[in-house]
Design an enzyme around this catalytic site. Structure first.
Site, PDB file in Angstrom:
ATOM      1  N   CYS A  65      62.732   7.472  31.019  1.00 51.44           N
ATOM      2  CA  CYS A  65      62.195   8.822  31.260  1.00 51.44           C
ATOM      3  C   CYS A  65      62.440   9.302  32.690  1.00 51.44           C
ATOM      4  CB  CYS A  65      60.700   8.866  30.949  1.00 51.44           C
ATOM      5  SG  CYS A  65      60.331   8.322  29.285  1.00 51.44           S
ATOM      6  N   HIS A 118      56.814  14.717  34.258  1.00 50.39           N
ATOM      7  CA  HIS A 118      57.363  14.241  32.987  1.00 50.39           C
ATOM      8  C   HIS A 118      56.310  14.454  31.904  1.00 50.39           C
ATOM      9  CE1 HIS A 118      59.008  11.890  29.844  1.00 50.39           C
ATOM     10  NE2 HIS A 118      58.182  10.867  29.994  1.00 50.39           N
ATOM     11  N   ASN A 150      57.380  14.065  23.830  1.00 52.24           N
ATOM     12  CA  ASN A 150      58.009  13.376  24.959  1.00 52.24           C
ATOM     13  C   ASN A 150      59.516  13.271  24.685  1.00 52.24           C
ATOM     14  OD1 ASN A 150      58.980  11.487  26.789  1.00 52.24           O
ATOM     15  ND2 ASN A 150      57.280  10.067  26.536  1.00 52.24           N
TER      16      ASN A 150
HETATM   17  O1  UT7 Z   1      57.353   8.414  28.642  1.00 54.66           O
HETATM   18  C1  UT7 Z   1      57.201   7.064  29.008  1.00 54.66           C
HETATM   19  C2  UT7 Z   1      55.840   6.715  29.299  1.00 54.66           C
HETATM   20  N1  UT7 Z   1      54.978   6.706  28.123  1.00 54.66           N
HETATM   21  C3  UT7 Z   1      53.720   7.034  28.299  1.00 54.66           C
HETATM   22  O2  UT7 Z   1      53.368   7.436  29.389  1.00 54.66           O
HETATM   23  C4  UT7 Z   1      52.746   6.813  27.173  1.00 54.66           C
HETATM   24  C5  UT7 Z   1      51.476   6.268  27.773  1.00 54.66           C
HETATM   25  N2  UT7 Z   1      50.479   5.877  26.789  1.00 54.66           N
HETATM   26  C6  UT7 Z   1      49.682   6.783  26.171  1.00 54.66           C
HETATM   27  O3  UT7 Z   1      49.846   7.963  26.319  1.00 54.66           O
HETATM   28  C7  UT7 Z   1      48.547   6.239  25.349  1.00 54.66           C
HETATM   29  O4  UT7 Z   1      48.546   4.838  25.442  1.00 54.66           O
HETATM   30  C8  UT7 Z   1      48.582   6.653  23.846  1.00 54.66           C
HETATM   31  C9  UT7 Z   1      48.223   8.111  23.704  1.00 54.66           C
HETATM   32  C10 UT7 Z   1      49.942   6.386  23.266  1.00 54.66           C
HETATM   33  C11 UT7 Z   1      47.539   5.846  23.066  1.00 54.66           C
HETATM   34  O5  UT7 Z   1      46.259   6.024  23.649  1.00 54.66           O
HETATM   35  P1  UT7 Z   1      45.342   4.764  23.965  1.00 54.66           P
HETATM   36  O6  UT7 Z   1      44.066   5.235  24.512  1.00 54.66           O
HETATM   37  O7  UT7 Z   1      46.153   3.828  24.826  1.00 54.66           O
HETATM   38  O8  UT7 Z   1      45.095   4.176  22.546  1.00 54.66           O
HETATM   39  P2  UT7 Z   1      45.339   2.696  21.999  1.00 54.66           P
HETATM   40  O9  UT7 Z   1      46.785   2.422  21.808  1.00 54.66           O
HETATM   41  O10 UT7 Z   1      44.545   1.708  22.826  1.00 54.66           O
HETATM   42  O11 UT7 Z   1      44.638   2.805  20.600  1.00 54.66           O
HETATM   43  C12 UT7 Z   1      43.258   3.173  20.447  1.00 54.66           C
HETATM   44  C13 UT7 Z   1      42.984   3.342  18.989  1.00 54.66           C
HETATM   45  C14 UT7 Z   1      43.439   2.147  18.151  1.00 54.66           C
HETATM   46  O12 UT7 Z   1      42.529   1.995  17.074  1.00 54.66           O
HETATM   47  P3  UT7 Z   1      41.420   0.834  17.120  1.00 54.66           P
HETATM   48  O13 UT7 Z   1      42.166  -0.456  17.272  1.00 54.66           O
HETATM   49  O14 UT7 Z   1      40.567   1.144  18.312  1.00 54.66           O
HETATM   50  O15 UT7 Z   1      40.727   0.994  15.811  1.00 54.66           O
HETATM   51  C15 UT7 Z   1      44.755   2.622  17.612  1.00 54.66           C
HETATM   52  O16 UT7 Z   1      45.113   1.980  16.410  1.00 54.66           O
HETATM   53  O17 UT7 Z   1      43.675   4.479  18.479  1.00 54.66           O
HETATM   54  C16 UT7 Z   1      44.454   4.087  17.362  1.00 54.66           C
HETATM   55  N3  UT7 Z   1      45.661   4.912  17.294  1.00 54.66           N
HETATM   56  C17 UT7 Z   1      45.738   6.006  16.540  1.00 54.66           C
HETATM   57  N4  UT7 Z   1      44.848   6.610  15.732  1.00 54.66           N
HETATM   58  C18 UT7 Z   1      45.262   7.704  15.088  1.00 54.66           C
HETATM   59  C19 UT7 Z   1      46.832   4.724  17.947  1.00 54.66           C
HETATM   60  N5  UT7 Z   1      47.694   5.697  17.603  1.00 54.66           N
HETATM   61  C20 UT7 Z   1      47.038   6.495  16.730  1.00 54.66           C
HETATM   62  C21 UT7 Z   1      47.405   7.651  16.021  1.00 54.66           C
HETATM   63  N6  UT7 Z   1      46.479   8.239  15.230  1.00 54.66           N
HETATM   64  N7  UT7 Z   1      48.630   8.214  16.132  1.00 54.66           N
END
Ligand code: UT7
Length: 338
Positions: A117, A265, A295
């Site tokens: 990115c 970004h 993204n």
């Molecule tokens: O461009 C390169 C750089 N990339 C980034 O900067 C991305 C950075 N990361 C993020 O933006 C975040 O990590 C995300 C938005 C992708 C995810 O947010 P998070 O707060 O880190 O969530 P997580 O992965 O810890 O997941 C929390 C919960 C989980 O459920 P449980 O285990 O708590 O029941 C996931 O399974 O959210 C769940 N989850 C979803 N639920 C519904 C993860 N993705 C989804 C989804 N819809 N699409």
């Protein structure tokens, strides 16, 4: 007194595929919701290549053509083409070679940059050095990504994040105080495994048996899809983008008060808001297109820049701060006076 820039932006352009994929489309194929995606990331829809048959170089060519026209130049005026991408058409030749062919830019040297990115910022930094050498005059710097080609549509943690598109700028030697006033790039190879797609290359760190296991029951090749530990990436991204913004301002010898527009970004609205708050840029000065593009990796900043210029949000004389973060990890920032 700010430094004299070596390069300036002479033209901008972008290209987006027509097909849209909305949060409602995702609700139909996986256990997710518009509410979760909007709240946690800020995306409503993305543009995807889908069944259009386009390649990364097709999108890069369209953005590059628009930037060259905007600069009032022809393809033959371009001495170098740099394409930042992690989704090249093929292993070799580079994607930039096909852009050269498509444009008829027969006087150019063409090559790709791989910095995820942050790729377009790396490309701009290279272009600055090339122009400063005195051997190049007009350089096309493109960010182009076909990220949906690496998207695992069985992984709700990553699938909803990405879109396809390309953005481009033409840079030329700076004539006055306008141009790239500051830059900063950095990486940390120790963290490669937190955000990667490790298929397709020649790495030898996995035994064949391990590699075979990477093809799951549904036939999906786990090696050539994006794998991300989102939470760890998120935390590092905020810190690294703030560092990028601060170092780029320091290099430009300016302070927060000098910034007219922030173009971060586009990975997550919460990350964008955190950067804006930290560098003290008010909400109306922050460019966001994540809501309807997702993204687009190395393409996100040049797309946002072109859109903001055409919409009149970025004007001649404005001082821009841009910052990015991506797989590698890589990160970096630029200060550009338009
Ligand atoms: O461009 C390169 C750089 N990339 C980034 O900067 C991305 C950075 N990361 C993020 O933006 C975040 O990590 C995300 C938005 C992708 C995810 O947010 P998070 O707060 O880190 O969530 P997580 O992965 O810890 O997941 C929390 C919960 C989980 O459920 P449980 O285990 O708590 O029941 C996931 O399974 O959210 C769940 N989850 C979803 N639920 C519904 C993860 N993705 C989804 C989804 N819809 N699409």
């Amino acid at each position: 007194m700010a430094k004299q820039p070596k390069i300036m932006i002479a033209g901008t352009g972008h290209f987006l595929p027509e097909q849209r994929m909305t949060n409602q489309d995702f609700e139909k194929i996986m256990d997710t919701s518009d509410e979760w995606i909007t709240k946690m990331v800020g995306i409503k829809e993305r543009r995807i290549i889908g069944d259009s048959g386009l390649s990364t170089s097709d999108m890069a060519t369209a953005a590059g053509k628009a930037a060259i026209e905007d600069a009032g130049l022809t393809a033959e005026d371009i001495d170098a083409i740099i394409v930042a991408t992690v989704t090249p058409d093929m292993n070799f030749p580079s994607t930039a070679i096909f852009v050269q062919k498509n444009l008829g830019a027969k006087n150019a040297a063409a090559f790709d940059v791989s910095a995820a990115c942050t790729g377009w910022i790396y490309g701009m930094t290279l272009a600055e050095g090339m122009i400063a050498s005195g051997k190049f005059k007009n350089i096309l710097v493109i960010g182009a990504e076909f990220l949906t080609s690496l998207t695992d549509y069985t992984d709700r943690g990553t699938a909803v994040l990405f879109g396809d598109g390309s953005g481009a700028v033409v840079v030329k030697p700076s004539e006055d105080e306008k141009g790239m006033m500051g830059s900063y790039i950095k990486s940390n190879g120790d963290l490669a495994e937190l955000l990667w797609s490790y298929g397709g290359g020649t790495h030898k760190n996995k035994k064949v048996t391990d590699q075979e296991k990477m093809v799951d029951e549904s036939g999906i090749d786990k090696r050539s899809i994006i794998k991300m530990e989102g939470n760890k990436v998120y935390k590092y991204a905020v810190r690294a983008m703030i560092e990028s913004a601060e170092k780029a301002m320091e290099d430009a010898e300016i302070t927060e008060e000098d910034i007219d527009i922030l173009i971060p970004h586009q990975a997550n609205l919460r990350i964008i808001d955190a950067i804006a708050k930290r560098v003290n840029v008010s909400d109306d000065k922050v460019i966001r297109n994540l809501q309807y593009l997702g993204n687009t990796s190395s393409a996100s900043i040049p797309i946002a820049l072109d859109q903001a210029r055409k919409e009149g949000k970025v004007k001649d004389g404005d001082t821009l701060l841009v910052a990015a973060f991506g797989g590698g990890f890589t990160w970096g920032g630029l200060v550009i006076k338009m």
